[in-house]
Design an enzyme around this catalytic site. Structure first.
Site, short mmCIF file in Angstrom:
data_model
loop_
_atom_site.label_atom_id
_atom_site.label_comp_id
_atom_site.label_asym_id
_atom_site.label_seq_id
_atom_site.Cartn_x
_atom_site.Cartn_y
_atom_site.Cartn_z
N HIS B 69 -55.23 1.14 63.59
CA HIS B 69 -56.48 1.53 62.95
C HIS B 69 -56.42 1.31 61.44
CE1 HIS B 69 -58.87 4.86 61.04
NE2 HIS B 69 -59.81 4.26 61.73
N GLU B 72 -56.92 -2.25 60.71
CA GLU B 72 -58.34 -2.60 60.82
C GLU B 72 -59.05 -2.34 59.49
OE1 GLU B 72 -62.00 -0.20 61.35
OE2 GLU B 72 -60.85 0.18 63.18
N HIS B 73 -58.80 -1.18 58.90
CA HIS B 73 -59.41 -0.87 57.60
C HIS B 73 -59.01 -1.89 56.53
CE1 HIS B 73 -61.20 3.35 57.37
NE2 HIS B 73 -61.01 3.15 58.66
N GLU B 145 -61.11 10.56 57.11
CA GLU B 145 -61.60 10.24 58.46
C GLU B 145 -60.86 11.11 59.48
OE1 GLU B 145 -61.22 6.09 59.44
OE2 GLU B 145 -62.31 6.30 61.33
#
Lengths: 427, 427
Positions: B69, B72-73, B145
């Site tokens: 993840h 991905e950022h 997040e």
């Protein structure tokens, strides 16, 4: 995209948007009434109760089996606010007849379901069936209580309530828990009769429907209702002035703070150049390239989200961000810096161009979504305007200048400051 | 040039084109007459892939949780300093990305300039660029997040259920990781994961919209590098058949207890066609037994025992499980009732008429899936599991009543059941 509109009876309009692009169409009956604390909870519950059972389909089992027979085509009820009006809708997405593998007539079947719910809900002693009313009340109360489970949404609702205290928009469309508890089956049935006789009714059919057959089907439902005291929708936006900023800190057991700032914009959707406001919002906090996103999130790493959104009908705007409690001041300072830049005209040509492209892209998509097309025309109908086409709006967006954006920015003033924070933190 | 294969499905009136690009990438185009076009560029790489090596390497590499993840950022940053969102904004596209347990996907949708937008997508995903500074900057954003997730009771409910069902398997891992685990992520580790999993032979491009394969290939030829196929060896923890814990509880500021009951299915057919058969039959079994028209769903709805009851069965090459969720004052009572109901059904058997009705409804739902360019999502999920979407539709259309019977006996063994509960905080 084309709208074919006709009147079926007093205050009842049928709107057909023909399209063959979809495998399932969309039918929606919107009942429009003034949003008020006295009636909001009851209006929200009327069709939820009627959907529990009708004369022909008296139980949940009978109702749901009928949906399956119609190729998983259910009818459901939805309620929301549109400016000062409460909209209570019944809707369905019937599958296109060409995918039906037997002789089931889908459109006729679904209109019959609408008729059952609107005209023949199950009653006993001149009221709704008490068992259904009580269980739907309970469900509605649980739903209202559960709003606290989603902190972002909860903070939004709280900020809206505080900002619009005393205004119809401050009333919850689902009703308050006390108001729901007070409902009895007799008074709900009375409100049901008022609703179907006095609401302004806008019916939408989007898809591959036979125009005459569909319009006639709905006309037959409404000709059986004695229509009187019909509501004519009026919406009063907020004025652009404020006396003092309302500040509220609320404490809960949360690990992330939710900041929601409510602004008056001085420009509501009835104004002919409202689209300038939309371009303003796109640049300021409406996209992943906006000033708020690029600075509060990307430059300062303060949050995962920081965005702004307009409440067009009321001339208002909300900014939302999820932050560490300790970063409250840093985040608010940066939001203020970015808003000031908008007012001072510190906006690049690139930002304006990108924002316009983002807006235009959204307009181009209107026709790709059944509900998008309904929303497009509904706004114009509610404002009593001749609807403009998305193409026309694209031309208008293209013509927006920096000066116009700055002028709109100057009208934006803070009204409500709301921060949902931890038990120990904040003021 | 590679051959372009066309596949047609008469049941839903749809088709797609497939080719393997010379770079090694599988490309699919689903033609749709919408204004909006959509592209999903994905890799078989998710939160579960935290221990891996390339074929021929001696040692497995173990990486911090949440790295897929995080990667991905970080893919959104480019060497020239221009943000990827800003690049898309030039062409009015709406871009995003997401990471799940088993895949990472990058996407955009647009109504104009498809070729330019596709070029940006293929370009930024094939060109990683991170420095220690840009990696450090993301800690704050992803940290927020994660915090936002910690306040979400539904997320806790889900991950606690995974904790209850699985002792060791990575499927239980939180996709975003923890604030502590992401602190260990470095630029070097990100590069190592990138080089392993972003090899084009481990990726897939699915496009849906008014776009041709020729158009897509032109851009692919221009941007995609030629790559040697890499064989990835993933190491998943051995998992026992029985559940890890029968109950996991947490407290949150919620209005009413939330529950999620899970039943582990340890028998995962390795052959994709066998898996597809089981997937479809299991799904149909759940519809008949727990779908909206089932005795159980109607009972808990009418009695008010559960609000928002939902049940479903999922199976892919990594894991299989059934879930039952909702809000209830007494989750233990729901658990007991569910087991009683299953025991009863095992004795009495299922109704064939119910099965036929559910099958028709399920077919209609599949037809509706194709009413949006986002059908590319379903297409991709299934493909990553080596299943073709049209095979899925045909399997759903042809599933036989008798195929449900053995599953009814095997899928609901009490020793595979566990429950996660989120309780309100005691005041």
């Amino acid at each position: 995209m084309q709208l074919k509109r006709r009147q079926l009876s007093e205050g009842v309009y049928f709107n057909l948007i023909p399209t063959e692009k979809f495998k399932a169409g969309f039918l929606q009956v919107r009942f429009i009434l003034p949003q008020s604390k006295q009636t909001a909870a009851k209006n929200a519950l009327v069709f939820k109760t009627a959907l529990r059972g009708t004369e022909k389909y008296p139980t949940t089992t009978a109702m749901r089996k009928r949906y399956d027979e119609l190729y998983a085509t259910s009818v459901n009820s939805n309620v929301w606010k549109y400016g000062d009006m409460q909209i209570v809708a019944l809707q369905s997405s019937p599958i296109d007849q060409k995918y039906v593998i037997d002789d089931t007539d889908i459109t006729a079947g679904v209109i019959d379901l609408f008729e059952q719910v609107i005209l023949h809900p199950l009653t006993e002693d001149g009221a709704f069936k008490a068992e259904y009313v009580e269980s739907e009340k309970k469900r509605q109360i649980e739903q209202v209580r559960s709003e606290i489970n989603n902190k972002g949404k909860y903070a939004d609702t709280r900020c809206t309530e505080i900002m619009f205290e005393g205004d119809p928009y401050g009333v919850s469309a689902a009703g308050s828990i006390d108001d729901i508890e007070a409902i009895c089956s007799k008074c709900l049935y009375e409100q049901y009769k008022t609703l179907i006789s006095s609401a302004r009714v806008e019916i939408f059919a989007v898809g591959n429907f036979d125009e005459e057959k569909t319009a006639d089907g709905f006309a037959r439902i409404f000709e059986k209702i004695e229509r009187k005291n019909i509501c004519s929708p009026t919406i009063t936006p907020l004025s652009g002035d404020i006396k003092e900023v309302k500040t509220v800190y609320e404490h809960q057991s949360v690990t992330q703070g939710k900041l929601v700032l409510g602004y008056r914009t001085g420009c509501d959707s009835k104004q002919p150049d409202y689209y300038v406001m939309e371009v303003f919002n796109e640049i300021f906090g409406g996209s992943a390239c906006s000033k708020l996103f690029m600075n509060v999130r990307e430059k300062l790493s303060l949050c995962y989200y920081c965005s702004s959104g307009l409440i067009g009908e009321k001339g208002a705007m909300l900014i939302r961000s999820g932050i560490e409690f300790a970063n409250e001041k840093k985040a608010v300072d940066e939001i203020n810096v970015q808003l000031q830049k908008m007012k001072d005209g510190e906006i690049s040509d690139g930002e304006i161009e990108d924002a316009k492209k983002g807006q235009i892209d959204g307009l181009m998509r209107v026709e790709d979504r059944l509900s998008g097309m309904v929303g497009w025309y509904f706004g114009a109908i509610m404002r009593g305007e001749e609807p403009v086409s998305p193409e026309k709006r694209i031309e208008q967006i293209k013509s927006v200048t920096k000066e116009q954006i700055v002028e709109k920015a100057k009208g934006v003033v803070l009204d409500t400051y709301y921060f949902l924070c931890g038990e120990e933190s904040g003021k | 040039m590679s051959e372009i294969i066309t596949r047609v499905n008469e049941s839903v009136g749809e088709k797609y084109y497939y080719t393997r690009h010379k770079s090694g990438l599988d490309i699919f185009v689903i033609p749709k007459k919408f204004t909006e076009s959509y592209a999903l560029f994905s890799t078989r790489y998710g939160a579960i892939d935290n221990c891996f090596k390339l074929e021929g390497d001696a040692e497995f590499v173990k990486v911090p949780d949440g790295i897929a993840h995080y990667l991905e950022h970080k893919m959104f940053e480019n060497e020239d300093g221009v943000d990827t969102f800003a690049r898309f904004a030039k062409y009015g596209a709406d871009a995003n990305a997401f990471t799940s347990s088993e895949m990472t996907a990058y996407l955009f949708s647009c109504t104009d300039h498809f070729d330019e937008n596709l070029e940006i997508l293929l370009d930024y995903v094939t060109k990683p660029y991170f420095t220690p500074q840009t990696v450090a900057k993301e800690q704050g954003i992803i940290g927020q997040e994660i915090r936002m997730g910690e306040d979400n009771p539904h997320r806790a409910l889900y991950y606690n259920l995974m904790e209850a069902l699985y002792e060791k398997h990575q499927i239980k891992l939180n996709v975003a990781g923890t604030v502590e685990s992401i602190a260990e992520i470095t630029a070097d580790l990100l590069y190592s994961c990138y080089r392993t999993f972003y090899n084009l032979s481990n990726m897939m491009l699915v496009v849906s919209g008014d776009v041709t394969m020729e158009q897509v290939l032109k851009t692919a030829d221009k941007i995609l590098p030629m790559q040697e196929e890499k064989k990835i060896v993933r190491k998943y923890e051995d998992e026992k058949r029985e559940v890890n814990k029968k109950r996991v509880k947490a407290s949150f500021p919620v209005a009413r207890p939330l529950f999620m009951i899970g039943v582990k299915d340890p028998d995962i057919p390795a052959d994709p066609q066998e898996r597809l058969k089981k997937m479809v039959a299991g799904d149909m079994l759940y519809s008949v037994m727990f779908g909206s028209t089932s005795e159980f769903a109607i009972d808990v709805y009418e009695s008010g025992l559960v609000r928002g009851f939902n049940a479903g069965y999922e199976l892919d090459h990594v894991y299989g499980m059934g879930t039952f969720s909702g809000e209830a004052d007494d989750p233990e009572a729901v658990y007991a009732k569910l087991l009683d109901y299953i025991a009863e059904k095992k004795k009495t058997g299922l109704s064939e008429a119910d099965f036929e009705r559910c099958k028709r409804a399920s077919y209609a739902s599949l037809v509706r899936e194709f009413d949006s360019v986002h059908v590319a999502n379903t297409f991709t999920y299934l493909r990553h599991d080596d299943i073709d979407v049209f095979d899925y539709i045909e399997a759903a259309k042809n599933v036989k009543f008798d195929e449900l019977k053995p599953l009814l006996q095997t899928l609901f063994d009490e020793k595979y059941f566990a429950m996660s509960v989120v309780e309100p905080i005691e005041k």
